[in-house]
Design a protein around this motif. Sequence first.
Motif, PDB file in Angstrom:
ATOM      1  N   ALA A 170     159.329  26.933 -14.266  1.00 41.21           N
ATOM      2  CA  ALA A 170     158.194  27.286 -15.117  1.00 41.21           C
ATOM      3  C   ALA A 170     158.268  26.645 -16.495  1.00 41.21           C
ATOM      4  N   SER A 171     159.236  25.772 -16.711  1.00 35.76           N
ATOM      5  CA  SER A 171     159.448  25.214 -18.049  1.00 35.76           C
ATOM      6  C   SER A 171     158.260  24.404 -18.543  1.00 35.76           C
ATOM      7  N   ASN A 172     157.533  23.765 -17.635  1.00 35.21           N
ATOM      8  CA  ASN A 172     156.376  22.957 -18.030  1.00 35.21           C
ATOM      9  C   ASN A 172     155.051  23.664 -17.773  1.00 35.21           C
ATOM     10  N   GLY A 173     155.122  24.955 -17.503  1.00 35.23           N
ATOM     11  CA  GLY A 173     153.902  25.717 -17.292  1.00 35.23           C
ATOM     12  C   GLY A 173     153.320  25.523 -15.905  1.00 35.23           C
ATOM     13  N   PRO A 174     152.169  26.102 -15.643  1.00 35.37           N
ATOM     14  CA  PRO A 174     151.532  25.968 -14.340  1.00 35.37           C
ATOM     15  C   PRO A 174     150.997  24.560 -14.116  1.00 35.37           C
ATOM     16  N   VAL A 175     150.942  24.160 -12.871  1.00 36.83           N
ATOM     17  CA  VAL A 175     150.388  22.851 -12.521  1.00 36.83           C
ATOM     18  C   VAL A 175     148.876  22.858 -12.701  1.00 36.83           C
ATOM     19  N   MET A 176     148.262  24.005 -12.441  1.00 37.61           N
ATOM     20  CA  MET A 176     146.804  24.094 -12.477  1.00 37.61           C
ATOM     21  C   MET A 176     146.391  25.510 -12.875  1.00 37.61           C
ATOM     22  N   THR A 177     145.293  25.615 -13.615  1.00 35.65           N
ATOM     23  CA  THR A 177     144.739  26.921 -13.962  1.00 35.65           C
ATOM     24  C   THR A 177     143.254  26.933 -13.647  1.00 35.65           C
ATOM     25  N   GLN A 178     142.751  28.109 -13.318  1.00 38.13           N
ATOM     26  CA  GLN A 178     141.318  28.282 -13.061  1.00 38.13           C
ATOM     27  C   GLN A 178     140.834  29.489 -13.843  1.00 38.13           C
ATOM     28  N   GLY A 179     139.837  29.280 -14.679  1.00 41.24           N
ATOM     29  CA  GLY A 179     139.290  30.375 -15.458  1.00 41.24           C
ATOM     30  C   GLY A 179     138.322  31.216 -14.640  1.00 41.24           C
ATOM     31  N   CYS A 180     138.349  32.513 -14.840  1.00 41.97           N
ATOM     32  CA  CYS A 180     137.389  33.399 -14.185  1.00 41.97           C
ATOM     33  C   CYS A 180     137.240  34.652 -15.033  1.00 41.97           C
ATOM     34  N   MET A 181     136.412  35.575 -14.577  1.00 44.73           N
ATOM     35  CA  MET A 181     136.181  36.794 -15.343  1.00 44.73           C
ATOM     36  C   MET A 181     136.438  38.040 -14.498  1.00 44.73           C
ATOM     37  N   TYR A 182     136.979  39.047 -15.154  1.00 42.30           N
ATOM     38  CA  TYR A 182     137.059  40.398 -14.608  1.00 42.30           C
ATOM     39  C   TYR A 182     135.943  41.211 -15.266  1.00 42.30           C
ATOM     40  N   SER A 183     135.575  42.301 -14.619  1.00 43.68           N
ATOM     41  CA  SER A 183     134.704  43.302 -15.266  1.00 43.68           C
ATOM     42  C   SER A 183     135.445  44.624 -15.157  1.00 43.68           C
ATOM     43  N   MET A 184     136.075  45.037 -16.262  1.00 44.68           N
ATOM     44  CA  MET A 184     137.030  46.150 -16.269  1.00 44.68           C
ATOM     45  C   MET A 184     136.388  47.478 -16.655  1.00 44.68           C
ATOM     46  N   THR A 185     136.713  48.518 -15.906  1.00 40.94           N
ATOM     47  CA  THR A 185     136.366  49.879 -16.297  1.00 40.94           C
ATOM     48  C   THR A 185     137.602  50.510 -16.942  1.00 40.94           C
ATOM     49  N   PRO A 186     137.439  51.563 -17.734  1.00 34.71           N
ATOM     50  CA  PRO A 186     138.597  52.187 -18.381  1.00 34.71           C
ATOM     51  C   PRO A 186     139.650  52.695 -17.404  1.00 34.71           C
ATOM     52  N   ASP A 187     139.213  53.125 -16.205  1.00 39.10           N
ATOM     53  CA  ASP A 187     140.165  53.670 -15.235  1.00 39.10           C
ATOM     54  C   ASP A 187     140.505  52.702 -14.108  1.00 39.10           C
ATOM     55  N   GLY A 188     139.901  51.509 -14.125  1.00 38.70           N
ATOM     56  CA  GLY A 188     140.179  50.538 -13.077  1.00 38.70           C
ATOM     57  C   GLY A 188     139.470  50.827 -11.765  1.00 38.70           C
ATOM     58  N   ASP A 189     138.663  51.888 -11.711  1.00 37.05           N
ATOM     59  CA  ASP A 189     137.904  52.228 -10.508  1.00 37.05           C
ATOM     60  C   ASP A 189     136.501  51.630 -10.581  1.00 37.05           C
ATOM     61  N   PHE A 190     135.900  51.423  -9.426  1.00 37.01           N
ATOM     62  CA  PHE A 190     134.584  50.796  -9.362  1.00 37.01           C
ATOM     63  C   PHE A 190     133.487  51.743  -9.859  1.00 37.01           C
ATOM     64  N   VAL A 191     132.333  51.154 -10.137  1.00 37.39           N
ATOM     65  CA  VAL A 191     131.095  51.908 -10.344  1.00 37.39           C
ATOM     66  C   VAL A 191     130.194  51.599  -9.157  1.00 37.39           C
TER      67      VAL A 191
END
Length: 269
Positions: A170-191
């Motif tokens: 891991a000294s040179n970091g990840p080979v590749m990264t992909q950006g994405c989004m979460y949509s977080m609730t305070p309790d981690g449960d769905f709506v």
Amino acid sequence: MFQSLAARHGVVVRDRTEVISIKKEAASGPVQVLTASGEVFCGKKVIITAGAWTRKLVGSVSGIELPIEPVHTLICYWKIREGLEEELTAAGGFPTFASYGDPYIYGTPCMEYPNLIKIAMHGGIPCDPDRRDWQVGSRAAASANEPDANALVGPVAQWVSKFMPSHIDASNGPVMTQGCMYSMTPDGDFVIDFLGGEFGKDVVVAGGFSGHGFKMGPAVGKILAELAVLGEAEVPDGVDMGIFSIVRFKSNPRGNVKEHAAQVSLHKT
């Protein structure tokens, strides 16, 4: 796959169509979906599954402020040391795992890209889904003027170096990264609930999947279809749909407060 199956059953998929409003003129009338291009779609029922945009859309439509926070996160792929690639595959017995704690690290076996394994941090940096920087947290964006540049990669690199140094460098970091989004609730449960108000049971909302909803897509889709068509979900006995309700945040802003004893014990170990 889901879109292909839906199309076979007559569904029309409209990509890149931004929904700006949802209206209902009369109690017995249709629900109208208005788009940025000026098109208007009408239907008896509407299901809102807007991901990181759920809070914005539901708020503008109904005035209900859902505590769903969009966060920017990164998926990191790491190079497996030469000769050890097969050990980190599912066929080789390597599991999908979660390392609870702070940071919360998770990973899956090598399967998406040859000789690369996905290990990333569960969570991310709060963002505006319409104005986020897709490079935040990646090595490409690191600079003296970006204090959060290493926030999503550094903790993962430290974890990999501590727990998997013999298999990953891991000294040179990840080979590749992909950006994405979460949509977080305070309790981690769905709506998963009816929007209510003037929309009654004609508009169903599903959001706040908090980074772990993808694998439950088929079950959630079935529940949403039943809520829209039947007015209730045909779930097994003992399954309480109330834990996914919108009103749970009225009695407690934290929602379904719970203690994960097994997780705490694992983290301490």
